[in-house]
Design an enzyme around this catalytic site. Sequence first.
Site, PDB file in Angstrom:
ATOM      1  N   LEU A   1      -4.976  14.817 -22.700  1.00 14.56           N
ATOM      2  CA  LEU A   1      -5.381  16.127 -23.177  1.00 14.56           C
ATOM      3  C   LEU A   1      -6.534  16.659 -22.326  1.00 14.56           C
ATOM      4  O   LEU A   1      -7.482  15.945 -22.013  1.00 14.56           O
ATOM      5  CB  LEU A   1      -5.813  16.051 -24.638  1.00 14.56           C
ATOM      6  CG  LEU A   1      -4.734  15.702 -25.668  1.00 14.56           C
ATOM      7  CD1 LEU A   1      -5.286  15.837 -27.077  1.00 14.56           C
ATOM      8  CD2 LEU A   1      -3.508  16.583 -25.510  1.00 14.56           C
TER       9      LEU A   1
ATOM     10  N   HIS B   1     -11.125  16.503 -28.186  1.00 12.52           N
ATOM     11  CA  HIS B   1     -12.488  16.720 -28.678  1.00 12.52           C
ATOM     12  C   HIS B   1     -12.589  16.322 -30.139  1.00 12.52           C
ATOM     13  O   HIS B   1     -13.633  15.837 -30.601  1.00 12.52           O
ATOM     14  CB  HIS B   1     -12.884  18.190 -28.525  1.00 12.52           C
ATOM     15  CG  HIS B   1     -12.923  18.683 -27.122  1.00 12.52           C
ATOM     16  ND1 HIS B   1     -11.921  19.453 -26.571  1.00 12.52           N
ATOM     17  CD2 HIS B   1     -13.840  18.517 -26.135  1.00 12.52           C
ATOM     18  CE1 HIS B   1     -12.225  19.755 -25.327  1.00 12.52           C
ATOM     19  NE2 HIS B   1     -13.375  19.198 -25.028  1.00 12.52           N
TER      20      HIS B   1
ATOM     21  N   ALA C   1     -13.138  25.509 -25.427  1.00 10.91           N
ATOM     22  CA  ALA C   1     -11.680  25.390 -25.277  1.00 10.91           C
ATOM     23  C   ALA C   1     -11.230  24.083 -25.896  1.00 10.91           C
ATOM     24  O   ALA C   1     -10.522  23.297 -25.284  1.00 10.91           O
ATOM     25  CB  ALA C   1     -11.267  25.511 -23.811  1.00 10.91           C
TER      26      ALA C   1
ATOM     27  N   SER D   1      -8.599  20.692 -21.426  1.00 12.08           N
ATOM     28  CA  SER D   1      -8.664  22.144 -21.599  1.00 12.08           C
ATOM     29  C   SER D   1      -7.910  22.865 -20.488  1.00 12.08           C
ATOM     30  O   SER D   1      -7.440  23.998 -20.676  1.00 12.08           O
ATOM     31  CB  SER D   1     -10.129  22.605 -21.614  1.00 12.08           C
ATOM     32  OG  SER D   1     -10.841  21.995 -22.672  1.00 12.08           O
ATOM     33  N   ARG D   2      -7.773  22.223 -19.333  1.00 11.85           N
ATOM     34  CA  ARG D   2      -7.078  22.862 -18.206  1.00 11.85           C
ATOM     35  C   ARG D   2      -5.559  22.766 -18.312  1.00 11.85           C
ATOM     36  O   ARG D   2      -4.850  23.418 -17.542  1.00 11.85           O
ATOM     37  CB  ARG D   2      -7.561  22.250 -16.891  1.00 11.85           C
ATOM     38  CG  ARG D   2      -8.998  22.639 -16.539  1.00 11.85           C
ATOM     39  CD  ARG D   2      -9.390  22.119 -15.164  1.00 11.85           C
ATOM     40  NE  ARG D   2     -10.635  22.726 -14.697  1.00 11.85           N
ATOM     41  CZ  ARG D   2     -11.844  22.220 -14.892  1.00 11.85           C
ATOM     42  NH1 ARG D   2     -11.965  21.088 -15.564  1.00 11.85           N
ATOM     43  NH2 ARG D   2     -12.923  22.833 -14.433  1.00 11.85           N
TER      44      ARG D   2
ATOM     45  N   LYS E   1     -11.823   9.997 -20.437  1.00 14.77           N
ATOM     46  CA  LYS E   1     -11.012  10.629 -19.395  1.00 14.77           C
ATOM     47  C   LYS E   1     -11.867  10.993 -18.178  1.00 14.77           C
ATOM     48  O   LYS E   1     -11.443  10.840 -17.041  1.00 14.77           O
ATOM     49  CB  LYS E   1     -10.316  11.884 -19.931  1.00 14.77           C
ATOM     50  CG  LYS E   1      -9.395  12.543 -18.896  1.00 14.77           C
ATOM     51  CD  LYS E   1      -8.599  13.675 -19.489  1.00 14.77           C
ATOM     52  CE  LYS E   1      -9.451  14.910 -19.705  1.00 14.77           C
ATOM     53  NZ  LYS E   1      -9.865  15.524 -18.410  1.00 14.77           N
TER      54      LYS E   1
ATOM     55  N   GLN F   1     -21.958  23.200 -12.594  1.00 15.69           N
ATOM     56  CA  GLN F   1     -21.016  22.156 -12.183  1.00 15.69           C
ATOM     57  C   GLN F   1     -19.718  22.710 -11.613  1.00 15.69           C
ATOM     58  O   GLN F   1     -18.766  21.963 -11.392  1.00 15.69           O
ATOM     59  CB  GLN F   1     -20.732  21.209 -13.351  1.00 15.69           C
ATOM     60  CG  GLN F   1     -20.049  21.817 -14.546  1.00 15.69           C
ATOM     61  CD  GLN F   1     -20.191  20.937 -15.780  1.00 15.69           C
ATOM     62  OE1 GLN F   1     -21.272  20.810 -16.361  1.00 15.69           O
ATOM     63  NE2 GLN F   1     -19.098  20.295 -16.173  1.00 15.69           N
TER      64      GLN F   1
ATOM     65  N   VAL G   1      -7.253  10.634 -25.235  1.00 18.48           N
ATOM     66  CA  VAL G   1      -6.202  11.061 -26.158  1.00 18.48           C
ATOM     67  C   VAL G   1      -5.100  11.705 -25.336  1.00 18.48           C
ATOM     68  O   VAL G   1      -5.367  12.531 -24.465  1.00 18.48           O
ATOM     69  CB  VAL G   1      -6.750  12.049 -27.208  1.00 18.48           C
ATOM     70  CG1 VAL G   1      -5.645  12.484 -28.166  1.00 18.48           C
ATOM     71  CG2 VAL G   1      -7.901  11.415 -27.973  1.00 18.48           C
TER      72      VAL G   1
END
EC number: 6.3.2.1
Length: 286
Positions: free
Chosen positions: A200, A47, A42, A202-203, A165, A71, A192
């Site tokens: 930023l 990334h 994602a 993915s969620r 992050k 996880q 970022v």
Amino acid sequence: MSEPTTVPRVCRGIDEFRTALADRLGAVPQQPSLGLVPTMGALHEGHGHLVRLARQENAVVAVSVFVNPLQFGPDEDLERYPRTLEADVELLSRFGADLVFAPSEAEMYPDGEPLVRVTSGRLGSVLDGASRPGHFDGALTVVNKLLNITAPPVPAAFRAYFGEKDAQQLLLVRRMVADFDLPVTVRAVPIVRDDDGLALSSRNRYLDAAQRRAALVLPRTLRALAAGELDLGAARRRIDAEDLVRLDYLVVVDPRTLAPVEPAPGALALVAAHVGGTRLIDNLVL
């Protein structure tokens, strides 16, 4: 200067990936080096910063794409976590990756859940570790496995890239590498943010428009705390006052130990909160 657009080779099996690494590194005329960017897919521009830095520093760049079940807790978003390999490979063509390691769960854990895991210890039992029991044991287990799978099969410098992050995870990975004497250099890449300040993730794609606006209380509160405009109690109350946000924790810690400290230059403010049904994290050095 335009970004590279060479399509990276996608490897599904461990043996295939190791062979591809050996071939790529063997073709480097001198001082071979390898950069690994572990991801759960994602992919987004955050990334991209990791991959671009790896591209600048290494002759060969590999990106792993694996949604690691170890996880995720029983009530977390494993099943709905986005799996977008085709789009990820397209992005990685621009970011500059040479190889993509995208194994199945059966390839990574052929006997089911591993009987032996890395334990994250005291550092993994607080903050996100307290909210998500077992999360960091699962994360470190797969990172350790990926580092061993990717370790250069020929003499070469080896670097692994992680975003700041996930500050607690980054600290734990660094401790694991140091405590286990793993032959890899951990490189941290700054957070970022979108134009509105949201980190930023993915969620973020789970947020609707109202939740997205509400989530901005997290970076804005961190900035106010760092500027001395709010004390810690007032910062927590500001987040609690946002209707769509449920605060998990907001703390100020020593970035080397995660021990609570008074707000001061160099300390690290960490926040985690649920926005609607989505859990977000962020941090800022004071």
